[in-house]
Design an enzyme around this catalytic site. Structure first.
Site, short mmCIF file in Angstrom:
data_model
loop_
_atom_site.label_atom_id
_atom_site.label_comp_id
_atom_site.label_asym_id
_atom_site.label_seq_id
_atom_site.Cartn_x
_atom_site.Cartn_y
_atom_site.Cartn_z
N LYS A 122 0.83 -1.20 0.00
CA LYS A 122 0.00 0.00 0.00
C LYS A 122 0.87 1.26 0.00
CE LYS A 122 -2.61 2.90 3.09
NZ LYS A 122 -3.00 3.13 4.49
N ASP A 140 -6.44 0.74 0.54
CA ASP A 140 -6.57 1.12 1.95
C ASP A 140 -7.91 0.59 2.46
OD1 ASP A 140 -8.47 2.75 0.84
OD2 ASP A 140 -7.44 4.63 1.30
#
Length: 216
Positions: A122, A140
């Site tokens: 991420k 996310d």
């Protein structure tokens, strides 16, 4: 409606409601500052991170400042973002590794980025998207929740969701999708009590479709 048609309609409406939304919500002025801000954003709001980094980036002006700072000092500086002991260690470790291994230059390759302390896919994809403009899917909590609700992804694993979205979305929408979904998740498709009654994607939402069938 077939999945490919639902996806096409979804991104079309997201572009209408959130046009040109490809900015980063985290404040930064250098590549490594975005990296550090994203590390601090784990389990913390962007607003809180921006408040913290406003002072952090004034105090520590280069990678050497982080690498040489006493860990206790860094812990105090990032304490408001939560999990501050781990985060302080990650900042110091990443700064040291960037200096020693990469000549103080942030790499663009995801394989190198994820070797940095505290950096997962991420965080690496945030950097790749906003610093290097490499089409990357950032998963996310908003993207994970909403992509599953819409039926664009099925997995609960962020890495698997990343690849599901890469397959489903046009590459030109990779970066924009993340930012649009964050805005959508904050305003409408909340984790608790989503505002389905005013949602502009309600007719393509697979979770709402399942709930409606159960009621009937």
């Amino acid at each position: 409606m077939l999945k490919k048609d639902r996806v096409k309609e979804t991104i079309k409406r997201l572009d209408v409601y959130y046009p040109g939304l490809d900015k980063c919500y985290l404040n930064y002025s250098t590549p490594y500052e975005l990296l550090f801000a994203t590390i601090l954003s784990a389990q913390c709001t962007d607003d809180r991170v921006n408040m913290t980094t406003k002072q952090l980036f004034k105090r520590y002006k280069c990678l050497n400042d982080y690498a040489n700072a006493p860990i206790e000092e860094l812990e105090i500086a990032v304490k408001s973002t939560g999990f501050y002991r781990n985060k302080a260690r990650h900042l110091k470790g990443s700064a040291t590794m960037l200096i020693d291994e990469y000549d103080s230059i942030l790499p663009s390759e995801i394989e190198k980025l994820i070797l940095l302390p505290g950096v997962g896919r991420k965080t690496a994809n945030v950097v790749r998207s906003h610093i290097f403009k490499i089409p990357s899917v950032v998963v996310d909590t908003h993207v994970k929740r909403i992509s599953n609700r819409l039926g664009i992804a099925k997995s609960k694993d962020p890495v698997k969701i990343e690849f599901e979205l890469m397959k489903a979305l046009p590459k030109k929408n990779y970066i924009r999708y993340n930012q649009q979904v964050i805005a959508f998740g904050r305003e409408i498709c909340k984790s608790q009590n989503p505002k389905c009654e005013i949602c502009f994607l309600r007719d393509v939402c697979q979770e709402l479709k399942k709930k409606t069938k159960k009621i009937k």
